[in-house]
Structure formats: structure tokens, C-alpha cells
Scaffold this motif. Sequence first.
Motif, PDB file in Angstrom:
ATOM      1  N   GLY A  72       0.859  -1.208  -0.097  1.00 48.01           N
ATOM      2  CA  GLY A  72       0.067  -0.082  -0.108  1.00 48.01           C
ATOM      3  C   GLY A  72       0.735   1.199   0.005  1.00 48.01           C
ATOM      4  N   GLU A  74       2.749   4.074  -2.015  1.00 48.32           N
ATOM      5  CA  GLU A  74       2.821   4.902  -3.463  1.00 48.32           C
ATOM      6  C   GLU A  74       4.081   5.789  -3.280  1.00 48.32           C
ATOM      7  OE1 GLU A  74      -1.352   5.147  -5.122  1.00 48.32           O
ATOM      8  OE2 GLU A  74      -1.203   5.705  -3.195  1.00 48.32           O
ATOM      9  N   ASP A  82      -4.008   4.279  -4.139  1.00 54.19           N
ATOM     10  CA  ASP A  82      -4.053   3.390  -2.995  1.00 54.19           C
ATOM     11  C   ASP A  82      -4.441   4.116  -1.661  1.00 54.19           C
ATOM     12  OD1 ASP A  82      -2.948   1.639  -4.827  1.00 54.19           O
ATOM     13  OD2 ASP A  82      -1.079   1.542  -4.146  1.00 54.19           O
ATOM     14  N   VAL A  93      -9.927  -4.575   0.280  1.00 54.13           N
ATOM     15  CA  VAL A  93      -8.501  -4.880   0.336  1.00 54.13           C
ATOM     16  C   VAL A  93      -8.070  -5.905   1.081  1.00 54.13           C
ATOM     17  CG1 VAL A  93      -6.086  -3.977   0.763  1.00 54.13           C
ATOM     18  CG2 VAL A  93      -7.802  -2.416  -0.270  1.00 54.13           C
ATOM     19  N   ASN A 185      -0.028  -5.186  -5.131  1.00 54.57           N
ATOM     20  CA  ASN A 185      -0.570  -3.824  -4.737  1.00 54.57           C
ATOM     21  C   ASN A 185      -1.927  -4.071  -4.121  1.00 54.57           C
ATOM     22  OD1 ASN A 185      -2.159  -1.429  -6.175  1.00 54.57           O
ATOM     23  ND2 ASN A 185      -0.200  -0.940  -5.431  1.00 54.57           N
ATOM     24  N   VAL A 186      -2.225  -3.186  -3.420  1.00 58.67           N
ATOM     25  CA  VAL A 186      -3.569  -3.187  -2.425  1.00 58.67           C
ATOM     26  C   VAL A 186      -4.677  -3.223  -3.513  1.00 58.67           C
ATOM     27  CG1 VAL A 186      -2.513  -2.322  -0.418  1.00 58.67           C
ATOM     28  CG2 VAL A 186      -3.377  -0.667  -1.873  1.00 58.67           C
ATOM     29  N   ASP A 187      -4.753  -2.294  -4.537  1.00 56.95           N
ATOM     30  CA  ASP A 187      -5.659  -2.285  -5.711  1.00 56.95           C
ATOM     31  C   ASP A 187      -5.728  -3.496  -6.151  1.00 56.95           C
ATOM     32  OD1 ASP A 187      -7.224  -1.304  -7.628  1.00 56.95           O
ATOM     33  OD2 ASP A 187      -5.954  -0.077  -8.539  1.00 56.95           O
TER      34      ASP A 187
END
Length: 376
Positions: A72, A74, A82, A93, A185-187
Amino acid sequence: MTILPPHRLDLAGHRRRNGVLPWVAYHGDDGRDRLIEAVEAANLRGRGGAGFPLAVKLRAARAKRSIVVANGCEGDPLSQKDVALLSLSPHLVLDGLQLAAHAIGAAEAVLCVHAGSPVLPGVAAALAERDDRVPVRVTEIPRRYVASEETALVRYLTSGDARPRGKLPRPADRGVRGRPTLVSNVDTLAQLASVVLLGPHHYRAARTDLITVTGAVRRPGVVEVPAGTSLAGMLAAAGGEAEPVQAVLAGGYGGSWTTSLTGALTGISAVFALPARACGLEYTAKVLAFLAAESARQCGPCTFGLPAIAADFAELVRGGPATARLARRLPLLTGRGACAHPDGAARLAASALRVFDADVHTHQAGGRCRVPAGVA
């Protein structure tokens, strides 16, 4: 299904909006196989910039004593998706994080955010509402551009050193404390939860992307657009141009300048619209100076190459003849670093030389093409 709600969702609100994960459908080893097959059918790819197929990463990291790491952080100043996702929909998430842990058989999960991140209180509150199968530990990572690169995360979680460790061994082979590790990645994890909640085929039909749009637009910030939306569509989703735009930086600080808005975005999900009144050379020079200062200083392309091309661009802004040196230096950076940091800087610089070629000549003729452009 949209990923971002209009306001922060607690666990009950998340379940009303998105549903409850159907764990019974993915029980045991056969269920893990079905889960990864669903991810593959959805064609879910990483949302941190590389676009690597998630199903391949899940299979590679599947092992006893594996670890899953949610990224998370960036590092790119142009990206805020994020932060928006963890602020507004943390449970989506965390659902994805639990699914990823189940898919690879992990007994340990780590959520990494930058030190002092504004999402920390909300994430702590969300975790306190849950009773998950795999405990989640939140770790704060140094606020440096390269500290969020996946091998840098692995290294930091193992030894406290937040520098990329090189392309091999891959985290799936030897990651945190030598154990197989999935870094996602959290996305991507929120999208994984959406695949399971919607089903892979419905997900593919309804998929949306989170994009940070800044610069000369009427409503700068994070927008949610249908997958495959053009750069023009992304600017429109942010309210359209607030003033005439001369070029767009697509893909964050390691992306490329372009004057064409018909194509789709690649790389980091960030778009910066440069106003026509601003100087693209000066903006690029400031970004390159930032990238040079943020390097890990552990390999030649970063230690020597990035400061050199940053200095070359500063010379271009002053009207100096640095184009020939840049033509020699930029190809030497690509593919030679411990991570892709120098590749992104070289890509940005090369695109600036193409897009702002007329400005280079104006500066060399002793003029200033436009007003200075600050770094977002």
C-alpha cells in the motif's frame, strides 16, 4: 461494481455494498485451485504498474510457510489511488488479502504503508472489526521512492534495509526471511476480492480502473473509469481540461510524455496534464532531479547515471547543448539497474526530448519557452 464508495465503509457497510466472501466454495486444496483458476479466468493483472498476471504469481508463491505482502506504499508523487482505496474501502482490500493468503497457503500476512501514512488509523479500525483466518500485521515503510519496489519491501521486512535487492531470486522463490512470498499491490487485492464477489466473467465485463489525474483538470484526484478508457476519457472523468493542455505525462514519474490522448494508460495509474503555458523541459528537469535524489545509490545507473541525466536536463533548461550527451547516456541506463528505477527515468527523459523538441531549440536560442512548471 465500483471499487471506490463515496464515503468510508465499515465492515457492515462493506458487506451490504459488496457482499460476503463465499469461503465454502474455496475450501481446501481443491478450493485453492478453483480460486486461482477464477483469477486466471478474470485475466486479473497486477495494478502496481507492471501488469503481471496475478494467477501466475499465486501459483509461483504457493507453498507451505509462504507469506503474502500487501503493498500500500505509493512512492510516485503523482499517484494517490492506494491511499483513496485504503481510506474508503479498506475491507475490500483486506478481503483480497485473505483470499491471496488462502490461495498460496500463507499463514502470515503483512500490509505495508509508508511511515506516517494518513490511512493508518482507518486501517487499524478496519482490522479491529474483523476476525480473519490469517492475522494481518501492518508495517510502516520508509517514505522513499524506491522503498515500495517489491524486492525492497522483501528486504526491509527481512533486514530493515529498504533497498531493492535485484531481480533474482524472485520473492516467490525466496522472499521475506527466505520464505516464498507474494507481493501484491492493494488495488490488485481489491480487484481479487471483486473477482470472487462478482464471478470472473461478470468481473471482466464490469471491471473499472482507479486513476489519479492531476494538473490542468477541473477536479484533480482519483477517478474510477471503465477498463480500457483512453487518456482523453480519464481527463474527462476529472472534469475535463481546466485550461489548454500541451502534453500529458502518462504513468507517473517513470512514465512517458505524450501529446496523443487516444491511447490507453500503461504503467503506474497516474496521469498529469501539463498546461500549455508551462515549460515541459523545466518540469521534467525537476522530476529527474527528484528521481536522482531518491535512488538507493547501490548500482551504477542510479549512483552515476541519474544525477548525470538530471544535470543534463538542467543544462538544457539553461540553453546548453546537452542533447548529444543524453543520446549517449540514456540507452546505458535501461535494464542495468537492480530495479526498474533508472529505466523509468530514462523513459521519461527520452519522451521529453521527443515531445518538447521545439522547446529545446527555443532554450538553446536564448529564450524561455513558457513559465516554469512546478512538480506536482
